[in-house]
Design an enzyme around this catalytic site. Structure first.
Site, PDB file in Angstrom:
ATOM      1  N   ARG A  73     -39.966  65.442   1.790  1.00  0.00           N
ATOM      2  CA  ARG A  73     -39.097  65.423   0.619  1.00  0.00           C
ATOM      3  C   ARG A  73     -39.783  66.112  -0.563  1.00  0.00           C
ATOM      4  O   ARG A  73     -40.991  65.982  -0.746  1.00  0.00           O
ATOM      5  CB  ARG A  73     -38.762  63.979   0.228  1.00  0.00           C
ATOM      6  CG  ARG A  73     -37.767  63.283   1.154  1.00  0.00           C
ATOM      7  CD  ARG A  73     -37.474  61.872   0.702  1.00  0.00           C
ATOM      8  NE  ARG A  73     -38.649  61.033   0.775  1.00  0.00           N
ATOM      9  CZ  ARG A  73     -39.417  60.702  -0.253  1.00  0.00           C
ATOM     10  NH1 ARG A  73     -39.098  61.097  -1.475  1.00  0.00           N
ATOM     11  NH2 ARG A  73     -40.474  59.963  -0.091  1.00  0.00           N
ATOM     12  N   TYR A 216     -35.397  70.156   5.853  1.00  0.00           N
ATOM     13  CA  TYR A 216     -36.215  69.067   6.404  1.00  0.00           C
ATOM     14  C   TYR A 216     -35.781  67.682   5.936  1.00  0.00           C
ATOM     15  O   TYR A 216     -35.576  67.447   4.741  1.00  0.00           O
ATOM     16  CB  TYR A 216     -37.680  69.270   6.012  1.00  0.00           C
ATOM     17  CG  TYR A 216     -38.640  68.457   6.863  1.00  0.00           C
ATOM     18  CD1 TYR A 216     -39.149  68.978   8.042  1.00  0.00           C
ATOM     19  CD2 TYR A 216     -39.002  67.165   6.508  1.00  0.00           C
ATOM     20  CE1 TYR A 216     -40.008  68.234   8.844  1.00  0.00           C
ATOM     21  CE2 TYR A 216     -39.864  66.412   7.302  1.00  0.00           C
ATOM     22  CZ  TYR A 216     -40.359  66.959   8.466  1.00  0.00           C
ATOM     23  OH  TYR A 216     -41.213  66.221   9.260  1.00  0.00           O
ATOM     24  N   LYS A 225     -31.405  59.497   2.476  1.00  0.00           N
ATOM     25  CA  LYS A 225     -31.865  59.125   1.144  1.00  0.00           C
ATOM     26  C   LYS A 225     -30.828  59.467   0.072  1.00  0.00           C
ATOM     27  O   LYS A 225     -30.637  58.725  -0.886  1.00  0.00           O
ATOM     28  CB  LYS A 225     -33.212  59.796   0.824  1.00  0.00           C
ATOM     29  CG  LYS A 225     -34.325  59.377   1.786  1.00  0.00           C
ATOM     30  CD  LYS A 225     -34.467  57.889   1.830  1.00  0.00           C
ATOM     31  CE  LYS A 225     -35.115  57.376   3.088  1.00  0.00           C
ATOM     32  NZ  LYS A 225     -36.522  57.114   3.088  1.00  0.00           N
ATOM     33  N   HIS A 245     -34.237  50.435   0.099  1.00  0.00           N
ATOM     34  CA  HIS A 245     -35.156  51.129   1.015  1.00  0.00           C
ATOM     35  C   HIS A 245     -35.904  50.068   1.827  1.00  0.00           C
ATOM     36  O   HIS A 245     -37.074  49.797   1.590  1.00  0.00           O
ATOM     37  CB  HIS A 245     -36.124  51.972   0.177  1.00  0.00           C
ATOM     38  CG  HIS A 245     -36.957  52.931   0.974  1.00  0.00           C
ATOM     39  ND1 HIS A 245     -38.158  53.431   0.528  1.00  0.00           N
ATOM     40  CD2 HIS A 245     -36.754  53.521   2.180  1.00  0.00           C
ATOM     41  CE1 HIS A 245     -38.666  54.264   1.418  1.00  0.00           C
ATOM     42  NE2 HIS A 245     -37.840  54.342   2.430  1.00  0.00           N
ATOM     43  N   SER A 267     -42.392  55.025   1.312  1.00  0.00           N
ATOM     44  CA  SER A 267     -42.411  55.951   2.437  1.00  0.00           C
ATOM     45  C   SER A 267     -43.789  55.957   3.096  1.00  0.00           C
ATOM     46  O   SER A 267     -44.811  55.994   2.409  1.00  0.00           O
ATOM     47  CB  SER A 267     -42.062  57.356   1.951  1.00  0.00           C
ATOM     48  OG  SER A 267     -40.807  57.334   1.327  1.00  0.00           O
ATOM     49  N   CYS A 269     -45.403  53.645   4.641  1.00  0.00           N
ATOM     50  CA  CYS A 269     -46.216  52.451   4.389  1.00  0.00           C
ATOM     51  C   CYS A 269     -45.932  51.333   5.383  1.00  0.00           C
ATOM     52  O   CYS A 269     -46.335  50.192   5.158  1.00  0.00           O
ATOM     53  CB  CYS A 269     -46.019  51.963   2.961  1.00  0.00           C
ATOM     54  SG  CYS A 269     -46.786  53.071   1.764  1.00  0.00           S
ATOM     55  N   ASP A 292     -35.315  51.503   7.919  1.00  0.00           N
ATOM     56  CA  ASP A 292     -35.532  52.255   6.671  1.00  0.00           C
ATOM     57  C   ASP A 292     -34.607  51.853   5.523  1.00  0.00           C
ATOM     58  O   ASP A 292     -35.034  51.867   4.382  1.00  0.00           O
ATOM     59  CB  ASP A 292     -35.367  53.755   6.948  1.00  0.00           C
ATOM     60  CG  ASP A 292     -36.006  54.632   5.875  1.00  0.00           C
ATOM     61  OD1 ASP A 292     -37.173  54.392   5.526  1.00  0.00           O
ATOM     62  OD2 ASP A 292     -35.331  55.552   5.371  1.00  0.00           O
ATOM     63  N   ARG A 391     -42.405  64.079  12.290  1.00  0.00           N
ATOM     64  CA  ARG A 391     -41.470  62.973  12.524  1.00  0.00           C
ATOM     65  C   ARG A 391     -40.787  63.085  13.887  1.00  0.00           C
ATOM     66  O   ARG A 391     -40.712  64.162  14.475  1.00  0.00           O
ATOM     67  CB  ARG A 391     -40.397  62.967  11.433  1.00  0.00           C
ATOM     68  CG  ARG A 391     -40.973  62.782  10.020  1.00  0.00           C
ATOM     69  CD  ARG A 391     -40.434  61.587   9.330  1.00  0.00           C
ATOM     70  NE  ARG A 391     -41.148  61.286   8.100  1.00  0.00           N
ATOM     71  CZ  ARG A 391     -41.050  60.121   7.478  1.00  0.00           C
ATOM     72  NH1 ARG A 391     -40.295  59.164   7.967  1.00  0.00           N
ATOM     73  NH2 ARG A 391     -41.712  59.890   6.357  1.00  0.00           N
TER      74      ARG A 391
HETATM   75  P1  GTP Z   1     -40.880  56.136   6.052  1.00  0.00           P
HETATM   76  O1  GTP Z   1     -40.153  56.509   7.296  1.00  0.00           O
HETATM   77  O2  GTP Z   1     -41.520  57.303   5.378  1.00  0.00           O
HETATM   78  O3  GTP Z   1     -40.025  55.372   5.084  1.00  0.00           O
HETATM   79  O4  GTP Z   1     -42.169  55.255   6.485  1.00  0.00           O
HETATM   80  P2  GTP Z   1     -42.356  53.768   7.007  1.00  0.00           P
HETATM   81  O5  GTP Z   1     -42.448  52.839   5.846  1.00  0.00           O
HETATM   82  O6  GTP Z   1     -41.374  53.441   8.058  1.00  0.00           O
HETATM   83  O7  GTP Z   1     -43.833  53.815   7.633  1.00  0.00           O
HETATM   84  P3  GTP Z   1     -44.324  53.736   9.167  1.00  0.00           P
HETATM   85  O8  GTP Z   1     -44.026  52.406   9.796  1.00  0.00           O
HETATM   86  O9  GTP Z   1     -43.858  54.932   9.881  1.00  0.00           O
HETATM   87  O10 GTP Z   1     -45.902  53.805   8.972  1.00  0.00           O
HETATM   88  C1  GTP Z   1     -46.506  54.889   8.318  1.00  0.00           C
HETATM   89  C2  GTP Z   1     -47.978  54.929   8.604  1.00  0.00           C
HETATM   90  O11 GTP Z   1     -48.585  53.681   8.256  1.00  0.00           O
HETATM   91  C3  GTP Z   1     -48.287  55.161  10.080  1.00  0.00           C
HETATM   92  O12 GTP Z   1     -49.295  56.122  10.184  1.00  0.00           O
HETATM   93  C4  GTP Z   1     -48.755  53.827  10.565  1.00  0.00           C
HETATM   94  O13 GTP Z   1     -49.666  53.962  11.607  1.00  0.00           O
HETATM   95  C5  GTP Z   1     -49.364  53.183   9.314  1.00  0.00           C
HETATM   96  N1  GTP Z   1     -49.228  51.701   9.354  1.00  0.00           N
HETATM   97  C6  GTP Z   1     -48.115  51.000   9.624  1.00  0.00           C
HETATM   98  N2  GTP Z   1     -48.347  49.661   9.644  1.00  0.00           N
HETATM   99  C7  GTP Z   1     -49.663  49.516   9.358  1.00  0.00           C
HETATM  100  C8  GTP Z   1     -50.530  48.375   9.230  1.00  0.00           C
HETATM  101  O14 GTP Z   1     -50.137  47.214   9.368  1.00  0.00           O
HETATM  102  N3  GTP Z   1     -51.825  48.634   8.906  1.00  0.00           N
HETATM  103  C9  GTP Z   1     -52.300  49.910   8.739  1.00  0.00           C
HETATM  104  N4  GTP Z   1     -53.586  50.069   8.422  1.00  0.00           N
HETATM  105  N5  GTP Z   1     -51.516  51.006   8.864  1.00  0.00           N
HETATM  106  C10 GTP Z   1     -50.224  50.815   9.169  1.00  0.00           C
HETATM  107  C1  SPV Z   2     -39.057  58.570   3.499  1.00  0.00           C
HETATM  108  O1  SPV Z   2     -39.673  59.488   2.969  1.00  0.00           O
HETATM  109  O2  SPV Z   2     -38.990  57.413   2.994  1.00  0.00           O
HETATM  110  C2  SPV Z   2     -38.384  58.787   4.794  1.00  0.00           C
HETATM  111  C3  SPV Z   2     -38.353  60.140   5.338  1.00  0.00           C
HETATM  112  O3  SPV Z   2     -37.843  57.841   5.362  1.00  0.00           O
HETATM  113  S1  SPV Z   2     -37.115  61.143   4.660  1.00  0.00           S
HETATM  114  O4  SPV Z   2     -35.888  60.970   5.428  1.00  0.00           O
HETATM  115  O5  SPV Z   2     -37.557  62.537   4.760  1.00  0.00           O
HETATM  116  O6  SPV Z   2     -36.862  60.749   3.292  1.00  0.00           O
HETATM  117 MN    MN Z   3     -38.119  55.851   4.218  1.00  0.00          MN
END
Ligand code: GTP
Ligand code: SPV
Ligand code: MN
Length: 614
Positions: A73, A216, A225, A245, A267, A269, A292, A391
């Protein structure tokens, strides 16, 4: 389908007007069928943009590599063009809607020459659900069409619900790369490579979305979003509901009792990970509703019900392994689109921390360069093989722990909200708010380290990301806080305060002096979920502190490798750290909202300061 088959006069006129401006070679109304999906994939593969993966290992899967300018983004190019600047708030880039439309109209003129204009009728939420909304996306990208097929519900059913005069959110998208006669993409991801010329624009007063120059993710898949958060947050404010979110999970305790929990994390996290978690605690079960976005409305019983408006996962690839997220790895075994991952010699995908080294001698990285195949799953010393924001796009129904009720049009009743972010210090592992307003206060001051999910920000630095909505709230964040406060007050005034979800703050990312994570995270987060579950049942498992209710010593059994001392540090109040936090909120953060910041939040600030000094 062609334009003449459209029954909705407004939609037909709108389509014709945009086609006249953008001048595509042809116009096609998408029907959401498998035939259409396969045809789009063929166009993408023939154009050299998509690579079919090994059918033995990843049947029905394709890899794409985007342009280096187009990998996430673009927050600095995302605009909220409300009539008045104050309505966009300090949280958004504002620009005058009349000027912006003038500029973008000129950019859109002729932008689809040599291409097909696709019109995608899509539903956010189960088709026909009271909570769902219909969007219509115009795009010149077959990559967007196939991703929308997975992420939303597309096709004739949606047009049927729309009828002859139904409401839809108009979403305009172009990759900004017209083709000359005889020209083709020839393997090069089409977009506007100059980030300063990309636009992701929202017109909240008229509920419109105009996007230009990026192909993208959230910049281009406009249901996600742009519609489901930025425009929906405005609709939710106006109509008295919540567009957040947030992941949605279902948790069952060893006695078979079920609760639903939503969680807002910025994002990259950990939402996808938490939504699909495999508990280490015996007898507990977690199932997925969404990973999400959550849309929530009050039911007649006074409880808040959530639906997942999406139909797929657009998940972060790096860091995903059978160890960290088994259910995500299962979800992406077939019918999945991968973007900006590595390509192995045996035509499979690979990324950093996938759990194994790459097979063979060489690997193609996300930029298309041949490199030595990494022998372990660690990032090579020079550049990563997969982009940090690479992704996967996978159908939600492929998730082995998708809850059977995930498409229930009524939604699921929520017991708890989680808020959090990536914080190396100060913020404890888990903390329950003292009240609804205290919860809103804590949500409003939440901070997180910036991740690779935004392409134009310095990753690693901490910024305030209230409710994980900083990049996604379509109006003044001060008013957003007030919307939350008012929803709670209304429930309380109706004598239904007890039905409100309880509010918790989580932080999986505390680091020790050596820069190592103090908490193992992932599956072990089930220990925290279990504590939260029991709190919601009123179990006496907490101590009241200056910042909120923290776990009683011993209430969360430390996982293997976490000492009692570390556990204690994770679950206690860092008085000096919090004093700094609060001083920063008072001096540099809250003042930016001016008089849009609800006064009760200043009262909460005074109160926490007093408690910390007391
Ligand atoms: P968006 O799709 O961008 O909204 O992200 P999201 O909040 O769904 O994050 P996602 O679960 O994909 O995790 C993002 C990154 O954080 C990955 O590289 C994970 O491996 C890492 N991660 C997730 N959970 C944990 C955790 O409990 N501990 C640690 N250290 N890293 C984590
Ligand atoms: C985020 O950035 O929180 C996502 C990926 O879930 S995107 O759809 O590119 O915003
Ligand atoms: Mn997201």
């Amino acid at each position: 389908m062609n334009i003449n088959e459209l029954k909705h006069a407004g939609l037909k006129k709108w389509t014709e007007e945009w086609a006249a401006l953008m001048q595509p070679d042809s116009v096609e109304i998408c029907d959401g069928t498998r035939e259409e999906y396969d045809r789009m994939i063929k166009i993408l593969v023939d154009g050299g943009l998509g690579t079919p993966l090994n059918p033995e290992k990843k049947p029905g899967c394709y890899l794409f590599r985007s342009d280096p300018s187009d990998v996430a983004r673009a927050e600095s190019r995302t605009f909220i063009a409300s009539k008045e600047k104050i309505e966009a708030g300090p949280n958004n880039n504002w620009t005058d809607p009349v000027e912006l439309k003038k500029t973008m109209t000129e950019l859109y003129r002729g932008c689809m020459k040599g291409r097909t204009m696709y019109v995608i009728p899509f539903s956010m939420g189960p088709v026909g659900s009271d909570i769902a909304k219909i969007g219509m996306e115009i795009t010149d990208s077959p990559y967007v069409v196939v991703n929308m097929h997975i992420m939303t519900r597309v096709g004739k059913e949606v047009l049927k619900v729309l009828g002859a005069d139904g409401f839809f959110v108009p979403c305009i998208h172009s990759i900004a790369k017209p083709l000359a006669k005889g020209e083709s993409d020839n393997g090069k991801w089409p977009c506007e490579p100059d980030v300063q010329k990309k636009y992701i624009s929202h017109f909240p007063d008229t509920y419109e979305i105009w996007s230009y120059g990026s192909g993208y993710g959230g910049n281009a898949l406009l249901g996600k979003k742009c519609l489901a958060l930025r425009i929906a947050s405005v609709l939710a404010r106006d109509e008295g509901w919540l567009a957040e979110h947030m992941l949605i999970l279902k948790i069952t305790n060893p006695e078979g009792k079920v609760k639903y929990i939503t969680g807002a994390l910025p994002s990259a996290c950990g939402k996808t990970n938490l939504a699909m978690l495999v508990p280490t605690l015996p007898g507990w079960k977690v199932e997925t509703i969404g990973d999400d976005i959550a849309w929530m409305k009050f039911g007649k019983d006074g409880r808040l019900y959530a639906i997942n408006p999406e139909a797929g996962f657009f998940g972060v690839a790096p860091g995903t392994s059978t160890q960290s997220n088994f259910n995500a790895m299962e979800s992406i075994k077939k019918n999945t689109i991968f973007t900006n991952c590595g390509l192995t010699e045996d035509n499979d995908i690979w990324w950093e921390e996938i759990g194994y080294g790459a097979p063979g001698e060489t690997i193609i990285d996300w930029k298309g360069n041949k490199r030595p195949a990494p022998k372990t799953d660690k990032k090579p010393a020079d550049e990563p093989i997969a982009h940090a924001n690479a992704r996967f796009t996978a159908p939600a129904r492929q998730c082995p722990v998708i809850a059977p009720e995930w498409e229930d049009p009524k939604g699921v009743p929520i017991s708890a909200f989680l808020f959090g972010g990536r914080r190396a210090a100060t913020i404890p592992l888990v903390n329950q708010s003292k009240s609804w307003v205290h919860g809103v206060f804590m949500g409003s001051i939440t901070g997180s380290e910036i991740t690779a999910a935004a392409l134009d920000l310095a990753a690693g630095t901490v910024r305030r990301d209230p409710f994980a909505m900083l990049p996604f709230c379509g109006y003044n964040m001060g008013d957003y806080f007030n919307h939350w406060i008012k929803l709670g007050q209304k429930s309380e005034a109706e004598g239904r305060g007890g039905e409100l979800p309880k509010i918790f703050f989580i932080n999986w990312f505390r680091k020790n002096k050596d820069g190592k994570f103090m908490w193992p995270g992932y599956s072990e987060n089930s220990r925290v979920l279990a504590w939260i579950f029991d709190r919601c049942d009123g179990k006496d498992n907490c101590v009241q502190t200056a910042i909120g209710n923290l776990p009683k010593p011993g209430a969360i059994e430390p996982p293997q490798g976490v000492s009692a001392e570390t556990m204690n540090e994770l679950c206690s109040v860092d008085i000096d750290g919090w004093k700094k936090e609060i001083a920063d909120v008072r001096k540099d953060y809250y003042p930016q909202y001016g008089d849009r910041l609800p006064k009760v939040l200043y009262d909460e600030l005074d109160a926490i300061e007093k408690r910390l000094n007391g």
